[in-house]
Design an enzyme around this catalytic site. Structure first.
Site, mmCIF file in Angstrom:
data_model
loop_
_atom_site.group_PDB
_atom_site.id
_atom_site.type_symbol
_atom_site.label_atom_id
_atom_site.label_comp_id
_atom_site.label_asym_id
_atom_site.label_seq_id
_atom_site.Cartn_x
_atom_site.Cartn_y
_atom_site.Cartn_z
ATOM 1 N N HIS A 263 0.837 -1.206 0.000
ATOM 2 C CA HIS A 263 0.000 0.000 0.000
ATOM 3 C C HIS A 263 0.872 1.256 0.000
ATOM 4 O O HIS A 263 0.667 2.184 -0.790
ATOM 5 C CB HIS A 263 -0.908 -0.017 1.234
ATOM 6 C CG HIS A 263 -1.743 1.207 1.409
ATOM 7 N ND1 HIS A 263 -3.076 1.252 1.110
ATOM 8 C CD2 HIS A 263 -1.424 2.446 1.873
ATOM 9 C CE1 HIS A 263 -3.549 2.469 1.354
ATOM 10 N NE2 HIS A 263 -2.567 3.210 1.840
ATOM 11 N N GLU A 264 1.875 1.281 0.879
ATOM 12 C CA GLU A 264 2.751 2.454 0.960
ATOM 13 C C GLU A 264 3.684 2.549 -0.244
ATOM 14 O O GLU A 264 4.031 3.639 -0.697
ATOM 15 C CB GLU A 264 3.562 2.411 2.258
ATOM 16 C CG GLU A 264 2.728 2.362 3.530
ATOM 17 C CD GLU A 264 1.741 3.503 3.642
ATOM 18 O OE1 GLU A 264 1.990 4.573 3.071
ATOM 19 O OE2 GLU A 264 0.698 3.315 4.301
ATOM 20 N N HIS B 231 2.135 4.469 -3.089
ATOM 21 C CA HIS B 231 2.317 5.919 -2.888
ATOM 22 C C HIS B 231 3.720 6.326 -3.303
ATOM 23 O O HIS B 231 3.931 7.274 -4.062
ATOM 24 C CB HIS B 231 2.162 6.281 -1.409
ATOM 25 C CG HIS B 231 0.766 6.271 -0.888
ATOM 26 N ND1 HIS B 231 -0.217 7.090 -1.367
ATOM 27 C CD2 HIS B 231 0.197 5.546 0.104
ATOM 28 C CE1 HIS B 231 -1.335 6.875 -0.691
ATOM 29 N NE2 HIS B 231 -1.115 5.940 0.205
#
Length: 918
Positions: free
Chosen positions: A153-154, A157
């Site tokens: 998820h990170e 980004h």
């Protein structure tokens, strides 16, 4: 000031990339040179290393499947802090350092939310990923899901510049007569509930709908079902077991008011990933599983740094050698940390060892090294930078390996043979920091820094800007804890044309004051100098170096908290002042500002963006006064007020990152950046509110504790701090271009909001400028539609709002525009979508704004009142037939209301009549 709490170590694992260009690279399908650094404040725990490796392995497999077999983690280095015991299997780092890592002393307990520093636009890479040991150890599984999924998820980004698909502030939006959760995809099932905790026990209750607005109450949240079948999306709620994919164009929820839609023009996460450089240069693999990740363990050791100083004939220009000695002496006195090994090499056409490596243990070693610095009378032939670097490598090799050592190369750059030693520099494993004095644009020097992860700074011959000392002050160790580093509180200069004073003040807040130094330089004769502390005590005992035209005052013990005053009296000449200090307490981080440009090079008229992060430890500081000073190659300085308003160049409001467009190009060449941050009594610290994984409330059958809160607090005296950023190169000098009256359009509006006020629509946004976020636009074009696709894809075809009476305000002002929508049939439940463009006098137009949506709701409940003026009585009658549950929910709803003073309950048979009296 609200004290820091110490029981829990937080924000201590980082995923790094290098200065400027990322050191992480994609080789085929595998990411190489990924670095995960363990914060020095984490107690030694060998299990943590294995848990990190397990996290990467899990994440690699998950990433591989989520990206259709395109990407995985090939090689990862785990950076072990110096505070841990050495082991035989720990290697020495090369270019892997803690530089660019936000050192994070423990903050308030429970702050385990994974997050990322992400400053830029859609598709632009992030800065750092923050994870905590509790996540790595699996202790936050119920809140954030498996650690491998959290990292992916990170990573999305960080690597591809996508954004969150949830909205914590407004978790619901109104569509088709319903309150719909902000989620992606729509296939995620769940229920809308209120989750409350009190006295150690938690409960779940039904939400209620406000009869005036039709919206759910503010505490209502979407709670997912524990068992799901939907596979998307990772950027919404990666904790759901079934979620293994990113939202694509097919299942992306374009109607949801989340950051992904706002920042990426309604594009899905997968569409943004497909537009990335990584995707375009990769092809899917065939294997069912990715290759196993390779790991290496590297431990930070003592700092090893060699000053490599240019003493060629060109260094005689403009008193450069003396300025070099002033800056080098300042570095040895104040910046280089105790315990470091330091040497000195000088070079012109050949190199000379002035000092072998000496370990700094006290002021004795510092003074010895200062005595070996070149004098102002030394100046040889032409410069040969490679000779200086080779000799510096020799100095290091007499005691250590060159891996991870640092070379601080100071030169005027008048040498075009630097590329002849590129391969040697790569093989050395050393980090090269370049400090260029003068107007040189030799690109080989930039390459030295870029390929090794070093800093690159510049200083002009304009002494007043104090650029050379600023450059040296930026060389504090990236591997030392922030509480050990030198913090620059002030840096300024003045040129006096007649006899006069250089007066000013500096704030010492309670986090700094140890090892404080006031440094003064001059160009003609020694000025009168004195410093006054907050109690009125006067300090005049400066140590004076007459030959070097500098003096310094070291404040004993810890400097008193409060406002200090300095006064310098002099005849006509140029004076500079630099004030530095260190943390007063090893467990309390000082306030810091870190600054950079969003890219290393720019060709006119492409704008640059200035970023400045103001923090205390890991906590963003809001409400500071932040100013950027950008010096061009000719010595001209442009001053910019940076803003944290979520408009213009600033991506997110109140995240502690202050930004602004820089358009003030003056000439080709290297530009330098300095940023000053001033904290006032209304300044606050906060947790980052954006770019973080969603704190999951749990599911209906398993709830989690509420997200911890932070009480803001700041020292009453405020603070001030200064930083120096990397230099950047500007080409295509505007003065040599054809004359144009206006080439910069207004910037994009990113914070458009809309609300119904009876039969009118109220719009608010932050005004752009005539040139990006400067000046004032000429007019606005506002369009609306009941169809989202029409507005987003065919803005010019949508219905235009009459804005004849709307006169734009100056940039960064709040705009408010209220109008009655005409041309659309509006009924109860109608959703209207609106967007705006700004136009300047040259008819240059901004990109389309974010799309705001407004929902027309007409309450079916009729207000009844028979009150006297000033009193409002609403009577609500509910018919309840044998439903105790509904009664309970209704009484709970009443408990949510904040505008009543007295309740009268009358129970009549199966009818419940309730009067709410104001």
């Amino acid at each position: 000031m609200v004290p820091f709490k110490m029981p829990i170590l937080v924000l201590t694992l980082y995923l790094l990339q290098g200065t400027g260009a990322s050191l992480i690279k994609l080789n085929g399908n595998g990411y190489e040179d990924v670095v995960i650094a363990i914060d020095p404040n984490v107690p030694e725990d060998e299990k943590l290393i294995q848990q990190i490796e397990d996290m990467i392995s899990e994440a690699s497999t998950y990433l591989y499947r989520a990206t259709e077999k395109r990407f995985y983690f090939e090689s990862v280095s785990i950076l072990i802090p110096k505070t841990w015991q050495p082991k035989s299997d720990y290697e020495k780092p090369k270019h892997e350092t803690y530089k660019n890592v936000r050192s994070s002393i423990p903050n308030s307990p429970g702050n385990d939310i994974p997050r990322i520093d992400q400053f830029g636009k859609c598709g632009e890479r992030g800065e750092r990923i923050y994870l905590t040991p509790r996540i790595i150890r699996g202790e936050m599984l119920n809140v954030f899901g498996p650690k491998g999924k959290v990292l992916v998820h990170e990573w999305a980004h960080f690597r591809w510049g996508v954004f969150e698909e949830y909205n914590e502030d407004n978790p619901f939006y109104q569509f088709d007569g319903k309150n719909v959760p902000v989620k992606c995809s729509e296939g995620i099932t769940g229920t809308n509930k209120v989750y409350t905790c009190s006295g150690g026990s938690c409960s779940i209750r039904d939400c209620w709908t406000d009869p005036k607005t039709g919206k759910l109450n503010k505490d209502c949240m979407f709670i997912p079902d524990k068992v799901q079948s939907e596979k998307a999306s990772i950027m919404f709620m990666q904790s759901i077991d079934s979620v293994v994919e990113f939202c694509t164009e097919k299942n992306h929820n374009r109607f949801a008011p989340n950051l992904q839609n706002k920042m990426c023009y309604l594009k899905s996460t997968w569409e943004v990933i497909q537009d990335s450089e990584d995707y375009k240069k990769s092809t899917p693999m065939m294997a069912a599983e990715p290759p196993k990740s390779r790991f290496s363990l590297k431990q930070i050791g003592e700092r090893i740094l060699v000053l490599v100083i240019d003493t060629s004939r060109s260094m005689k220009v403009g008193n450069r050698l003396n300025r070099l000695r002033q800056a080098s002496q300042f570095f040895l006195l104040q910046i280089i940390e105790k315990g470091s090994w330091t040497g000195v090499v000088t070079f012109d056409s050949s190199a000379t060892i002035q000092s072998e490596l000496i370990q700094i243990e006290s002021d004795v070693q510092r003074k010895t090294l200062i005595s070996r610095l070149p004098t102002v009378t030394v100046a040889g032939g032409g410069a040969h930078i490679c000779s200086g670097l080779r000799t510096a490598f020799m100095v290091v090799k007499k005691k250590f390996l060159t891996d991870g050592s640092e070379m601080a190369l100071l030169t005027d750059g008048e040498d075009n043979t630097t590329n002849t030693c590129f391969e040697e520099v790569k093989q050395s494993g050393a980090i090269i920091h370049t400090i260029v004095l003068g107007p040189s644009t030799e690109k080989g020097l930039e390459k030295l820094s870029e390929m090794t992860g070093g800093m690159k700074t510049t200083a002009t011959d304009n002494v007043q800007n104090n650029g050379l000392i600023d450059a040296f002050s930026a060389l504090s160790s990236g591997n030392a804890a922030i509480t050990q580093r030198s913090i620059k509180l002030e840096s300024k200069g003045i040129t006096l044309t007649n006899e006069g004073w250089m007066n000013g003040t500096v704030i010492f807040d309670s986090t700094v004051g140890k090892d404080t130094l006031f440094l003064v330089t001059w160009t003609a004769q020694q000025p009168e100098m004195f410093v006054t502390d907050p109690s009125g005590n006067i300090y005049k005992n400066f140590a004076v170096e007459t030959s070097s035209q500098m003096a310094y005052l070291q404040i004993p013990n810890t400097a008193q908290v409060g406002i200090w005053t300095y006064s310098l009296k002099s005849s006509a000449q140029t004076l500079t002042l630099t004030i530095t200090s260190r943390a007063a307490n090893p467990t309390v981080p000082p306030f810091t500002v870190d600054s950079r440009m969003h890219k290393d090079t720019s060709s006119f008229p492409s704008p640059m963006i200035v970023y400045a992060e103001v923090r205390q430890g890991s906590l963003p500081i809001l409400g500071a006064n932040v100013t950027a000073l950008i010096e061009s190659a000719d010595g001209t300085t442009v001053t910019l007020q940076l803003l944290d308003n979520g408009a213009g160049a600033d991506s997110f409001k109140n995240d502690g990152v202050y930004s602004r467009y820089f358009l003030g190009y003056k000439t080709d060449g290297q530009y330098s950046l300095k940023v000053r941050a001033l904290g006032r009594t209304n300044t606050q610290r906060s947790r980052s509110q954006v770019n973080r994984a969603m704190y999951i409330p749990g599911s209906i059958d398993q709830v989690n504790k509420p997200k911890p809160t932070l009480s803001p607090g700041m020292p009453q005296t405020g603070f001030n701090v200064v930083s120096t950023g990397d230099s950047f190169l500007v080409s295509n000098d505007p003065s040599s271009q054809p004359s144009q009256t206006d080439i910069f359009p207004p910037c994009r509006i990113k914070d458009l909001k809309a609300n119904f006020e009876e039969d009118h629509i109220r719009l608010t946004w932050t005004a752009p400028g005539d040139d990006f976020d400067t000046g004032r636009a000429d007019r606005y074009i506002i369009r609306m539609s009941k169809d989202l696709s029409t507005l987003s894809s065919y803005f010019d075809s949508a219905l235009q709002v009459n804005t004849d009476n709307l006169i734009p305000k100056y940039a960064n002002s709040e705009e408010v525009f209220v109008f009655k929508p005409k041309g659309l049939r509006i009924e109860n439940g109608t959703v209207i979508y609106l967007a705006i463009k700004a136009v300047d006098k040259a008819n240059l137009m901004s990109p389309m704004s974010n799309i705001a949506q407004v929902y027309m709701f007409t309450s079916s409940l009729e207000d009844q009142n028979d009150s006297s003026p000033g009193t409002s009585i609403s009577i609500i009658v509910l018919s309840v037939v044998g439903s105790l549950v509904l009664k309970e929910r209704f009484f709970w709803w009443l408990g949510e209301k904040e505008d009543f003073q007295q309740l009268s309950f009358i129970h009549l048979s199966n009818c419940l009549s309730v009067t709410v009296c104001d």
